[in-house]
Scaffold this active site. Structure first.
Site, mmCIF file in Angstrom:
data_model
loop_
_atom_site.group_PDB
_atom_site.id
_atom_site.type_symbol
_atom_site.label_atom_id
_atom_site.label_comp_id
_atom_site.label_asym_id
_atom_site.label_seq_id
_atom_site.Cartn_x
_atom_site.Cartn_y
_atom_site.Cartn_z
ATOM 1 N N ASN A 143 68.018 32.498 18.396
ATOM 2 C CA ASN A 143 68.183 31.565 19.515
ATOM 3 C C ASN A 143 68.071 30.161 18.934
ATOM 4 O O ASN A 143 66.973 29.716 18.618
ATOM 5 C CB ASN A 143 67.082 31.819 20.568
ATOM 6 C CG ASN A 143 67.106 30.769 21.670
ATOM 7 O OD1 ASN A 143 68.067 30.015 21.810
ATOM 8 N ND2 ASN A 143 66.042 30.726 22.469
ATOM 9 N N TRP A 144 69.222 29.524 18.801
ATOM 10 C CA TRP A 144 69.221 28.204 18.157
ATOM 11 C C TRP A 144 68.669 27.108 19.078
ATOM 12 O O TRP A 144 68.419 25.993 18.621
ATOM 13 C CB TRP A 144 70.647 27.819 17.728
ATOM 14 C CG TRP A 144 71.186 28.590 16.561
ATOM 15 C CD1 TRP A 144 70.584 29.643 15.910
ATOM 16 C CD2 TRP A 144 72.433 28.371 15.897
ATOM 17 N NE1 TRP A 144 71.386 30.087 14.881
ATOM 18 C CE2 TRP A 144 72.536 29.327 14.858
ATOM 19 C CE3 TRP A 144 73.494 27.475 16.070
ATOM 20 C CZ2 TRP A 144 73.642 29.398 13.998
ATOM 21 C CZ3 TRP A 144 74.599 27.548 15.241
ATOM 22 C CH2 TRP A 144 74.666 28.499 14.202
ATOM 23 N N GLU B 182 61.833 28.806 28.724
ATOM 24 C CA GLU B 182 62.096 27.363 28.818
ATOM 25 C C GLU B 182 62.980 27.056 30.020
ATOM 26 O O GLU B 182 62.857 25.993 30.632
ATOM 27 C CB GLU B 182 62.730 26.867 27.500
ATOM 28 C CG GLU B 182 61.685 26.833 26.384
ATOM 29 C CD GLU B 182 62.236 27.024 24.987
ATOM 30 O OE1 GLU B 182 63.465 26.946 24.789
ATOM 31 O OE2 GLU B 182 61.419 27.264 24.076
ATOM 32 N N GLY C 37 57.376 29.218 19.871
ATOM 33 C CA GLY C 37 57.383 27.918 19.204
ATOM 34 C C GLY C 37 55.995 27.391 18.871
ATOM 35 O O GLY C 37 55.840 26.229 18.523
ATOM 36 N N GLU D 231 58.901 38.070 25.554
ATOM 37 C CA GLU D 231 58.537 36.827 24.876
ATOM 38 C C GLU D 231 57.308 36.225 25.542
ATOM 39 O O GLU D 231 57.432 35.487 26.541
ATOM 40 C CB GLU D 231 59.699 35.828 24.963
ATOM 41 C CG GLU D 231 60.953 36.286 24.257
ATOM 42 C CD GLU D 231 61.752 35.111 23.720
ATOM 43 O OE1 GLU D 231 62.065 35.123 22.536
ATOM 44 O OE2 GLU D 231 62.037 34.172 24.474
ATOM 45 N N SER E 30 57.519 33.313 17.805
ATOM 46 C CA SER E 30 57.059 32.983 16.445
ATOM 47 C C SER E 30 57.235 34.134 15.468
ATOM 48 O O SER E 30 56.428 34.307 14.546
ATOM 49 C CB SER E 30 55.605 32.493 16.468
ATOM 50 O OG SER E 30 55.498 31.308 17.237
ATOM 51 N N HIS F 235 65.194 32.744 29.874
ATOM 52 C CA HIS F 235 64.270 32.302 28.818
ATOM 53 C C HIS F 235 63.155 31.486 29.473
ATOM 54 O O HIS F 235 63.384 30.766 30.451
ATOM 55 C CB HIS F 235 65.030 31.454 27.785
ATOM 56 C CG HIS F 235 64.220 31.172 26.559
ATOM 57 N ND1 HIS F 235 63.255 30.194 26.523
ATOM 58 C CD2 HIS F 235 64.208 31.760 25.337
ATOM 59 C CE1 HIS F 235 62.694 30.180 25.323
ATOM 60 N NE2 HIS F 235 63.255 31.125 24.589
ATOM 61 N N GLY G 200 63.512 32.211 17.348
ATOM 62 C CA GLY G 200 63.843 30.808 17.566
ATOM 63 C C GLY G 200 63.827 30.017 16.273
ATOM 64 O O GLY G 200 64.793 30.008 15.511
ATOM 65 N N GLY G 201 62.698 29.379 15.993
ATOM 66 C CA GLY G 201 62.609 28.474 14.846
ATOM 67 C C GLY G 201 63.084 29.070 13.533
ATOM 68 O O GLY G 201 63.816 28.420 12.772
HETATM 69 C C1 PEP Z 1 62.564 31.787 21.489
HETATM 70 O O1 PEP Z 1 62.700 30.638 21.870
HETATM 71 O O2 PEP Z 1 63.221 32.690 22.016
HETATM 72 C C2 PEP Z 1 61.614 32.051 20.411
HETATM 73 C C3 PEP Z 1 61.218 33.263 20.213
HETATM 74 O O3 PEP Z 1 61.207 30.947 19.671
HETATM 75 P P1 PEP Z 1 60.247 30.958 18.378
HETATM 76 O O4 PEP Z 1 60.695 32.095 17.500
HETATM 77 O O5 PEP Z 1 60.450 29.624 17.756
HETATM 78 O O6 PEP Z 1 58.856 31.181 18.878
#
Ligand code: PEP
Length: 249
Positions: A9-10, A96, A171, A165, A209, A94, A230-231
């Site tokens: 997930n960019w 966010e 994040g 999640e 994460s 998501h 994500g990251g």
């Molecule tokens: C995400 O935003 O779906 C996610 C899992 O981010 P991160 O891996 O950065 O926690």
């Protein structure tokens, strides 16, 4: 056991130059991955990424989809539009989007329905906040979020992908332990199985994460069918290491 999926997930990251460099590095580092691999990119870059990924093993996805089919919804993108630009997946609900864009369980359920109708596989995100976990409400929250999606999409629930999640792990560098993640995945698995007459296993990804160091242990859990990343999906070596950690079968 069906193959696992590792999905990047960019978020709102990238540029024409950065996307090209990242995808070229991923494509040259991937040789016949044992798992499915996808990247969910900002929608303005779908066309660019569709062209770059042509013939590769990496699938494309979007990060959101409209709950409407078409019409006067300024700024929205329909499932059919995403599909036309090569999106096989769309992330839906998501945290966010739930947090910053006010998406309710009902909206997430409607988006799931539109994605399926438009030929795009929704990756439906569920997860509890830290306060909800500390109040002992994790199970109640994720079951409520998934129940809304099942209520509207029960007949084709085996066609979705779910991502657990935990909001407190996204994040933040804090990952759910493999045991914590597995426990929630087992709850979601039971809920999906009870809702479906189709024996097909709905993939349940873990996100929060996930990184090169913790992926193998998370992905070894019996009810974890992959990762939403994500990251770590923005750095080719890290994303490739996570892909390499996926179960073979
Ligand atoms: C995400 O935003 O779906 C996610 C899992 O981010 P991160 O891996 O950065 O926690």
């Amino acid at each position: 056991m069906k193959k696992q999926w590792i999905v990047g997930n960019w978020k709102m990251n990238g540029s024409l130059a950065a996307n090209e460099a990242l995808l070229q590095a991923l494509m040259s580092g991937l040789n016949q991955p044992a798992c499915g691999v996808a990247v969910c990119v900002p929608s303005v870059y779908l066309a660019q990424c569709q062209a770059l990924l042509k013939g590769s093993a990496i699938e494309l996805g979007a990060q959101d989809v409209s709950q409407h089919e078409q019409g006067a919804y300024t700024g929205e993108l329909s499932a059919a539009m995403l599909r036309e630009f090569g999106a096989r997946f769309a992330i839906v609900g998501h945290s966010e989007r739930r947090q910053y864009h006010g998406e309710t369980d009902a909206v997430v359920a409607a988006k799931t329905q539109r994605a399926l109708a438009g030929g795009v596989t929704p990756i439906v995100c569920v997860g509890e906040t830290l306060a909800e976990r500390e109040a002992g409400k994790t199970e109640e929250v994720v079951k409520r979020q998934l129940a809304a999606v099942i209520h509207t999409n029960g007949h084709c629930i085996s066609e979705i992908v779910v991502a657990y999640e935990p909001v407190w792990a996204i994040g933040t560098g804090k990952t759910a332990s493999p045991e914590q993640a597995q426990a929630v995945h087992a709850v979601l698995r039971a809920q999906l199985q009870a809702a479906s007459s189709n024996p097909a296993r709905v993939p349940i990804l873990y996100g929060g994460s996930m990184n090169a160091a913790n992926a193998a242990e998370l992905l070894a859990q019996p009810d974890i069918d992959g990762g939403l990343v994500g990251g770590a999906a923005l750095k080719a070596p890290d994303f490739l290491s996570i892909i390499a950690a996926a179960r073979k079968n």
